[in-house]
Design a protein around this motif. Structure first.
Motif, mmCIF file in Angstrom:
data_model
loop_
_atom_site.group_PDB
_atom_site.id
_atom_site.type_symbol
_atom_site.label_atom_id
_atom_site.label_comp_id
_atom_site.label_asym_id
_atom_site.label_seq_id
_atom_site.Cartn_x
_atom_site.Cartn_y
_atom_site.Cartn_z
ATOM 1 N N LEU A 7 -5.232 8.310 1.552
ATOM 2 C CA LEU A 7 -6.149 7.380 0.903
ATOM 3 C C LEU A 7 -5.329 6.143 0.551
ATOM 4 N N VAL A 8 -5.678 5.015 1.156
ATOM 5 C CA VAL A 8 -4.911 3.781 0.988
ATOM 6 C C VAL A 8 -5.625 2.870 0.003
ATOM 7 N N HIS A 9 -4.884 2.392 -0.990
ATOM 8 C CA HIS A 9 -5.416 1.447 -1.973
ATOM 9 C C HIS A 9 -5.028 0.046 -1.513
ATOM 10 N N GLU A 67 0.828 -1.201 0.000
ATOM 11 C CA GLU A 67 0.000 0.000 0.000
ATOM 12 C C GLU A 67 0.865 1.256 0.000
ATOM 13 N N LEU A 68 1.990 1.184 0.689
ATOM 14 C CA LEU A 68 2.910 2.322 0.775
ATOM 15 C C LEU A 68 3.448 2.690 -0.603
ATOM 16 N N ILE A 69 3.880 1.676 -1.366
ATOM 17 C CA ILE A 69 4.520 1.972 -2.658
ATOM 18 C C ILE A 69 3.507 2.372 -3.733
ATOM 19 N N LYS A 70 2.211 2.250 -3.450
ATOM 20 C CA LYS A 70 1.178 2.694 -4.392
ATOM 21 C C LYS A 70 0.791 4.158 -4.175
ATOM 22 N N LEU A 71 1.232 4.738 -3.073
ATOM 23 C CA LEU A 71 0.813 6.104 -2.743
ATOM 24 C C LEU A 71 1.304 7.099 -3.783
ATOM 25 N N TYR A 96 8.008 12.066 -15.737
ATOM 26 C CA TYR A 96 7.214 12.537 -14.605
ATOM 27 C C TYR A 96 6.715 11.334 -13.818
ATOM 28 N N ILE A 97 7.020 11.303 -12.528
ATOM 29 C CA ILE A 97 6.605 10.212 -11.646
ATOM 30 C C ILE A 97 5.776 10.807 -10.516
ATOM 31 N N ASP A 98 4.566 10.261 -10.316
ATOM 32 C CA ASP A 98 3.683 10.802 -9.281
ATOM 33 C C ASP A 98 3.764 10.006 -7.975
ATOM 34 N N ASP A 99 4.498 8.885 -7.985
ATOM 35 C CA ASP A 99 4.642 8.086 -6.766
ATOM 36 C C ASP A 99 5.319 8.918 -5.680
ATOM 37 N N GLN A 142 13.107 6.817 -9.591
ATOM 38 C CA GLN A 142 12.080 5.876 -10.022
ATOM 39 C C GLN A 142 11.269 5.398 -8.825
ATOM 40 N N PRO A 143 10.051 4.885 -9.045
ATOM 41 C CA PRO A 143 9.221 4.434 -7.926
ATOM 42 C C PRO A 143 9.920 3.373 -7.081
#
Length: 299
Positions: free
Chosen positions: A168-170, A151-155, A207-210, A218-219
Motif C-alpha cells: 500500500l503506497v502513500h 513513498e519508500l521511506i513512508k512504508l 518502537y519504530i514501525d518503518d 532509526q527511520p
C-alpha cells in the motif's frame, strides 16, 4: 487590493478540494505572489484589470531572468489555474491566461538501467549482514514497484501484504494505491524483515514501525536512501550515475518495452495524467533489435 483574500481562498481550494501536496501548494502560491509583485510594480490594483499585454510584459521579465522553459511553463500553469478559480468564483469576468501559449519544453529521455547493469547492482551486496539485507530489499523494492523514494521511506510493516505480494503506497497529495511486487522482491523483503531489520531495530530503544531503518535503528531518510544507492553503485563498479528516480524510470521503461499498456503503467506509477507517463515511451536499442528480428522476413 483584493489579492490577499483571493490567494487565501485559492489556497483553501488547493488544500481542501484538490487535496494537493504541501510542496505543490507552495509552488502555486510562490508563482502567484511573484505575479502579484509584478502587478504592484506596474501599478495594477485590481485583478479584473489584468490583460494580455500585462501578461506579455510579465513573461518577458521571466525570460530576462534566464528561467528555463519548464519553469516558465509551470508559472503559466499556476496562474492559469488561479485565474480559472477566480473566474469560477465570479471574482473576474474572464481568464486572461486562457489563451496564453505554453513555451515548448524539450523533454529529455529519462535515464534508465540496462538489464546487465541491474544484475551487477543486485549482486553487489553482502547478504549475510543486516545492512546488506536492507540494501538488497530496498533496491529490489524500488525496481519491482517503481515507487518514489518519498513513498519508500513512508512504508511500515502493515503496508506490506505477502499473501498477495502487494504494498500500500502513500503517494502525493495523500493519495493511496496498491502496487504488486514479484518473487525476487518478496524474498529480499522477507529475509530483511526476519533477520536484518530485527538486528537493526535493537539499536534503538524506541518502537519504530518503518520498514527501512538506518544503522542506528532509526527511520531511513531520503538522503540516506540516496547515499545507500551511491555506495551500491561503487561496489558494483558501474560508471553510470544513480538516483532513486532512475530506478523508477527503469521500472517504467522495462514494463513498456515488454508490452505493458500505458494506462497500467500510469496506475502503477501513481501519475494523475497520462502525459506524465508518456515520457517513458522511448524504446531501447535492444527492444528495437528484438522487434526487428521477430517481425522482418529477412532479419
Amino acid at each position: 487590493m483584493a489579492y490577499p483574500s483571493s490567494v487565501d481562498a485559492f489556497y483553501h481550494f488547493l488544500t481542501i478540494e484538490k487535496n494537493a501536496s504541501p510542496l505543490t501548494i507552495d509552488q502555486y502560491i510562490q508563482d502567484i505572489q511573484q505575479f502579484h509583485d509584478f502587478l504592484n510594480k506596474e501599478q495594477i490594483h485590481e485583478v479584473s484589470d489584468v490583460h494580455h499585454t500585462n501578461i506579455r510584459v510579465f513573461l518577458t521579465e521571466l525570460y530576462q531572468m534566464n528561467l528555463s522553459r519548464r519553469s516558465v511553463s509551470r508559472k503559466i500553469s499556476s496562474l492559469r489555474s488561479y485565474f480559472n478559480f477566480m473566474e469560477r468564483e465570479e471574482l473576474i469576468s474572464y481568464n486572461p491566461f486562457q489563451y496564453v501559449t505554453m513555451p515548448k519544453v524539450n523533454h529529455k529521455i529519462p535515464e534508465f538501467f540496462y538489464e546487465d547493469e541491474l544484475v551487477k547492482l543486485f549482486e553487489s551486496e553482502d547478504l549475510t549482514t543486516p545492512l546488506g539485507q536492507r540494501n538488497q530489499a530496498l533496491l529490489e523494492l524500488l525496481y519491482a514497484t517503481g515507487i518514489r523514494v518519498s513513498e519508500l521511506i513512508k512504508l511500515n510493516s502493515a503496508d506490506i501484504d505477502f499473501t498477495v505480494n502487494t504494498i500500500l503506497v502513500h503517494g502525493k497529495g495523500n493519495k493511496e494505491r496498491y502496487v504488486p511486487f514479484g518473487s525476487f522482491a518478496q524474498h529480499a523483503l522477507e529475509t530483511y524483515l526476519k533477520d536484518g531489520r530485527e538486528q537493526l531495530s535493537r539499536q534503538n530503544e524506541d518502537y519504530i514501525d518503518d520498514v527501512f531503518l538506518n544503522h542506528r535503528g532509526q527511520p531511513l531518510t531520503d538522503r540516506g536512501v540516496r547515499y545507500i544507492l551511491n555506495q551500491m553503485l561503487k561496489r558494483a563498479s558501474l560508471t553510470s550515475s544513480i538516483h532513486p528516480h532512475k530506478l523508477r524510470h527503469t521500472f517504467a521503461t522495462h514494463l513498456l518495452n515488454e508490452g505493458a499498456d500505458m494506462r497500467t503503467v500510469q496506475e502503477l506509477l501513481g501519475h494523475e495524467s497520462l502525459s506524465s507517463t508518456q515520457v517513458y515511451t522511448h524504446v531501447t536499442k535492444d527492444y528495437l533489435q528484438k522487434v526487428y528480428n521477430n517481425a522482418h522476413p529477412r532479419s
